[in-house]
Design a protein around this motif. Sequence first.
Motif, PDB file in Angstrom:
ATOM      1  N   GLY A 129       6.173  -9.496   7.763  1.00  0.00           N
ATOM      2  CA  GLY A 129       5.331  -9.849   6.708  1.00  0.00           C
ATOM      3  C   GLY A 129       4.332  -8.918   5.898  1.00  0.00           C
ATOM      4  N   LEU A 130       4.928  -7.742   5.709  1.00  0.00           N
ATOM      5  CA  LEU A 130       4.535  -6.453   4.778  1.00  0.00           C
ATOM      6  C   LEU A 130       4.871  -6.741   3.385  1.00  0.00           C
ATOM      7  N   ASP A 131       3.828  -6.145   2.331  1.00  0.00           N
ATOM      8  CA  ASP A 131       3.744  -6.011   1.229  1.00  0.00           C
ATOM      9  C   ASP A 131       4.630  -4.565   0.807  1.00  0.00           C
ATOM     10  N   TRP A 132       5.213  -4.414  -0.298  1.00  0.00           N
ATOM     11  CA  TRP A 132       5.771  -2.948  -0.590  1.00  0.00           C
ATOM     12  C   TRP A 132       4.756  -2.178  -0.619  1.00  0.00           C
ATOM     13  N   ILE A 133       3.505  -2.311  -0.849  1.00  0.00           N
ATOM     14  CA  ILE A 133       2.386  -1.310  -0.871  1.00  0.00           C
ATOM     15  C   ILE A 133       2.270  -0.875   0.294  1.00  0.00           C
ATOM     16  N   GLU A 134       2.441  -1.629   1.453  1.00  0.00           N
ATOM     17  CA  GLU A 134       2.322  -1.078   2.860  1.00  0.00           C
ATOM     18  C   GLU A 134       3.547  -0.370   3.516  1.00  0.00           C
ATOM     19  N   CYS A 135       4.455   0.090   2.628  1.00  0.00           N
ATOM     20  CA  CYS A 135       5.735   0.610   3.065  1.00  0.00           C
ATOM     21  C   CYS A 135       6.020   2.022   2.269  1.00  0.00           C
ATOM     22  N   GLY A 136       6.463   2.556   3.175  1.00  0.00           N
ATOM     23  CA  GLY A 136       7.093   4.376   2.817  1.00  0.00           C
ATOM     24  C   GLY A 136       8.403   4.285   3.194  1.00  0.00           C
ATOM     25  N   PHE A 137       9.175   5.508   2.527  1.00  0.00           N
ATOM     26  CA  PHE A 137      10.442   5.792   2.952  1.00  0.00           C
ATOM     27  C   PHE A 137      10.777   7.408   2.696  1.00  0.00           C
ATOM     28  N   PHE A 138      11.219   8.003   3.642  1.00  0.00           N
ATOM     29  CA  PHE A 138      11.608   9.466   3.548  1.00  0.00           C
ATOM     30  C   PHE A 138      13.294   9.491   3.433  1.00  0.00           C
ATOM     31  N   GLY A 139      13.727   9.776   2.230  1.00  0.00           N
ATOM     32  CA  GLY A 139      14.972  10.069   1.797  1.00  0.00           C
ATOM     33  C   GLY A 139      15.534  11.170   1.208  1.00  0.00           C
ATOM     34  N   ASP A 140      16.748  11.634   1.057  1.00  0.00           N
ATOM     35  CA  ASP A 140      17.201  12.714   0.343  1.00  0.00           C
ATOM     36  C   ASP A 140      18.303  12.713  -0.393  1.00  0.00           C
ATOM     37  N   ASP A 141      18.883  11.680  -0.614  1.00  0.00           N
ATOM     38  CA  ASP A 141      20.314  11.532  -1.437  1.00  0.00           C
ATOM     39  C   ASP A 141      20.196  10.241  -1.945  1.00  0.00           C
TER      40      ASP A 141
END
Length: 179
Positions: free
Chosen positions: A106-118
């Motif tokens: 039930g989260l909005d995108w503003i509450e989300c993060g991601f750590f990716g490299d490719d």
Amino acid sequence: MDQSTDREPTAAQAAAQIKLMGFDVDGTLTDGGLYFGNEGEVMKRFSVFDGQGLRLLMDHGIKVIWITARSSTIVEKRAKDLGIYQLVQGCKTKLQAYDEIRQLLGLDWIECGFFGDDWPDYPVLQQVALAATTQHSPAAMKNAANWINTRPPGDGAARELCDFILSHQAGYQNPWEAS
């Protein structure tokens, strides 16, 4: 808004609102190398320092998920050891997997993060508020990010990000600064 040149919110503003943090595995939580033995087994090196950072996030109430294109019992074991909220392996469409978890929580995108490299991480970085990548990532990945690490992947990169997020979270007391 052109996300490649003008990310809103800033990384610090996004970090303050994070409730769900996703991580790619190879090249962020590991050095990206695959080590093969004579019997064909694959080994990966994880940093205990990074693991402690993930635990600190989780102890603060942030859900941590791993989404990776590869499948490995080693990754499954490490995720279980750390108590990762959800592990998605063999994932071809990381944005879809992330979005399903986000919606379930039930989260909005503003509450989300991601750590990716490719490249498989690129669509997720374009969607989340805190888009983190590594110094060794392709230029387009860096342009999509609003936070770029300074530590080597698999050797403090994730911990650096975890510390950054926690330093901007309301109510977080750094255990080393507590009196």
